[in-house]
Design a protein around this motif. Sequence first.
Motif, PDB file in Angstrom:
ATOM      1  N   ASN A 199      29.213  32.215  28.995  1.00 19.73           N
ATOM      2  CA  ASN A 199      27.824  32.548  29.330  1.00 19.73           C
ATOM      3  C   ASN A 199      27.659  34.064  29.163  1.00 19.73           C
ATOM      4  O   ASN A 199      27.957  34.831  30.073  1.00 19.73           O
ATOM      5  CB  ASN A 199      27.518  32.113  30.769  1.00 19.73           C
ATOM      6  N   ARG A 201      25.157  36.053  29.024  1.00 19.26           N
ATOM      7  CA  ARG A 201      24.252  36.779  29.912  1.00 19.26           C
ATOM      8  C   ARG A 201      24.894  36.982  31.288  1.00 19.26           C
ATOM      9  O   ARG A 201      24.816  38.062  31.884  1.00 19.26           O
ATOM     10  CB  ARG A 201      22.922  36.034  30.059  1.00 19.26           C
ATOM     11  N   ALA A 202      25.552  35.942  31.770  1.00 23.71           N
ATOM     12  CA  ALA A 202      26.239  36.070  33.055  1.00 23.71           C
ATOM     13  C   ALA A 202      27.317  37.143  32.967  1.00 23.71           C
ATOM     14  O   ALA A 202      27.490  37.951  33.883  1.00 23.71           O
ATOM     15  CB  ALA A 202      26.870  34.733  33.465  1.00 23.71           C
ATOM     16  N   ALA A 203      28.038  37.167  31.849  1.00 25.24           N
ATOM     17  CA  ALA A 203      29.080  38.183  31.679  1.00 25.24           C
ATOM     18  C   ALA A 203      28.445  39.571  31.664  1.00 25.24           C
ATOM     19  O   ALA A 203      28.934  40.496  32.323  1.00 25.24           O
ATOM     20  CB  ALA A 203      29.839  37.931  30.372  1.00 25.24           C
ATOM     21  N   GLN A 204      27.341  39.688  30.963  1.00 29.21           N
ATOM     22  CA  GLN A 204      26.690  40.986  30.845  1.00 29.21           C
ATOM     23  C   GLN A 204      26.193  41.500  32.198  1.00 29.21           C
ATOM     24  O   GLN A 204      26.439  42.658  32.536  1.00 29.21           O
ATOM     25  CB  GLN A 204      25.516  40.876  29.873  1.00 29.21           C
ATOM     26  N   VAL A 205      25.514  40.639  32.969  1.00 34.26           N
ATOM     27  CA  VAL A 205      25.012  41.116  34.260  1.00 34.26           C
ATOM     28  C   VAL A 205      26.151  41.344  35.250  1.00 34.26           C
ATOM     29  O   VAL A 205      25.951  41.964  36.288  1.00 34.26           O
ATOM     30  CB  VAL A 205      23.943  40.187  34.887  1.00 34.26           C
ATOM     31  N   SER A 206      27.340  40.848  34.925  1.00 33.91           N
ATOM     32  CA  SER A 206      28.497  41.134  35.774  1.00 33.91           C
ATOM     33  C   SER A 206      29.222  42.396  35.331  1.00 33.91           C
ATOM     34  O   SER A 206      30.324  42.666  35.799  1.00 33.91           O
ATOM     35  CB  SER A 206      29.473  39.960  35.751  1.00 33.91           C
ATOM     36  N   GLY A 207      28.631  43.117  34.407  1.00 35.50           N
ATOM     37  CA  GLY A 207      29.201  44.405  34.024  1.00 35.50           C
ATOM     38  C   GLY A 207      30.191  44.331  32.871  1.00 35.50           C
ATOM     39  O   GLY A 207      30.838  45.322  32.552  1.00 35.50           O
ATOM     40  N   ILE A 208      30.330  43.164  32.243  1.00 38.23           N
ATOM     41  CA  ILE A 208      31.233  43.049  31.088  1.00 38.23           C
ATOM     42  C   ILE A 208      30.474  43.525  29.851  1.00 38.23           C
ATOM     43  O   ILE A 208      29.321  43.146  29.633  1.00 38.23           O
ATOM     44  CB  ILE A 208      31.704  41.590  30.925  1.00 38.23           C
TER      45      ILE A 208
END
Lengths: 317, 247
Positions: A199, A201-208
């Motif tokens: 996911n 987007r989930a990775a991105q909003v988690s700072g990845i």
Amino acid sequence: MNSFQKVSQALNLKNNIVYLGFLVIFGFFAIMLYDDGFLTSRNLSNIVLQTAPATIMAIGLVFALSAGEIDLSFGSIVAVSALTTAVVMQEYPIFIAVAAGMLSGLAIGALNGVLVAYLKLPSFLVTLATMGLFAGVARAMTNLRSIPAIDPNFTGFFGSGKLFGVPSLIIWTVVAVAVGHIVYRQSKFGAHVIATGDNARAAQVSGIHVNRIRLYVLSLSGACAGLAGILYTGRIQAAKYTLGEADLMIVIAAVIVGGTALNGGKGSIIGALVGSLLMGMLNNGLILMQYSVSQQMMVRGLIILVAVAISLRDVSR
Amino acid sequence: MNQQAPVLELKKIRKTFGAVVAIQDFSLELYAGKVTALVGDNGAGKSTLVKIMSGVYSPTSGDILLDQEPVKFKNSSTARAKGIEVVYQDLALCDQQPVYMNLFLGREYTKSPIPVLDRKRMVKETEALVKELDVRIPSALSAISDLSGGQRQGVAIARATHWAEKLILLDEPTAALGVAETARVESIIQGLKARNIAIFIISHSLDQVFRLSDNICVLRQGVQIGVRETAKTDKNEIVSMITGLSY
Ligand SMILES: Nc1ncnc2c1ncn2[C@@H]1O[C@H](COP(=O)(O)OP(=O)(O)OP(=O)(O)O)[C@@H](O)[C@H]1O
Ligand SMILES: [Mg+2]
């Protein structure tokens, strides 16, 4: 739920298909081809030696697929890296030639990565294009000629020779699989690759930094193909533009059969190794069964189709 | 009504997208240990406000004060680093990964000196946290795709709780849930108050807003209509504030 589904669930067929398939086909060849020498240690170690380059490409592809990207260009990268290594070796020391070969693979992979991560182009189209582009480059590099690479130090370390009494290709395979497995399963980087493919987007909003991950996995796939090209050159003691040409289907099949998802978020390096050995064993067995080349291609295609169908079949659909 | 200083303060926030004015002149104070609900019709600008508070958008003008210090969030990472966590409407979970990897997504623990993942420690902390928050999941090792909607929401809230030091923003946390699961999630949110962090919740359900919140802020077409203490208002007043019609 019908009985096939029950049995398949009990065996966790979907996740372990590669090990099961490996055993079944191994048993089949062991019985059918016993008199043809399938089980001799010479033949078995030959299978491992022959699959070494494909296994190393498969490791790179597991990372790319897990991050939700695909690489179709690795076969062409193999040829470019092999020819680069052989050509440079004619004038310069071995380590410079090997570094040049590796760098050519890494650079093409990084080109794929930049186009995908920062120009937001789909990896399928980018690597389809670079596959064609660098197949052409490989042909043009030496005007279709093959370049010998017979320095015994080179072939000893990267191909036909032995290190500490063990064939060097086996050492390369074991080291690459071990390092690949640890990075994939045990490092933060591996976890971020898998999260990006699961996911983005989930990775991105988690700072990845998902774009950086995309760049890295495609670069890694290119570097693995670069190493595979060097190993091919060492094994056959020459580089040619045809190297890697036939590997696209085999490597993708090995990886998918080995339990890596085509759409990201899930994969296995050990599975890819066994998948690659399975493909090599098929190749070997079909030759020993004296199928013609065209028959081999058809049988291999059919078996891959069956194997991929079982691994990817979604029972809930 | 509040003696303590606000954790987060928005002052005259304005946000435009080209010619569209999404938020104009919005001011609000959020306090530790208090639940503030934001209500308003579709398109009122609620999600835009959450994105401003979490650093996804920067306001066109106006100030954000965190612990009374003016701050500028460059992106969601800077807001997160300052203790602000978001539970997104789509939850932002990795479905094929286990619960504990989602809880530590992007902030995985590693061992030293060789930086391999410390799965044991992550599983242990996950188990402790879900027990404490009473999020009822089969195991910290379960894949998200094997959980119910309420359990997933619980995991997303647990993740925010674990990392939030100052503020949790929840964008419609129960929009997709049934009655029983909504009740579970509401009791988890109730439990968060005891942790002395500020909670900001967007909801279209006034019943829920009245059950959970201490204060209600009404937004209409990007304009703040007013803030009411939940105990001192009723649904009729809030509805007329949302719609602009009087009863
Ligand atoms: N990125 C954007 N670009 C242009 N306009 C936007 C953007 N984001 C939001 N808007 C506009 O700003 C306004 C507020 O949108 P917002 O999503 O904040 O509403 P909302 O209150 O969350 O609505 P809902 O209850 O439907 O979720 C809408 O008119 C919307 O079209
Ligand atoms: Mg919204």
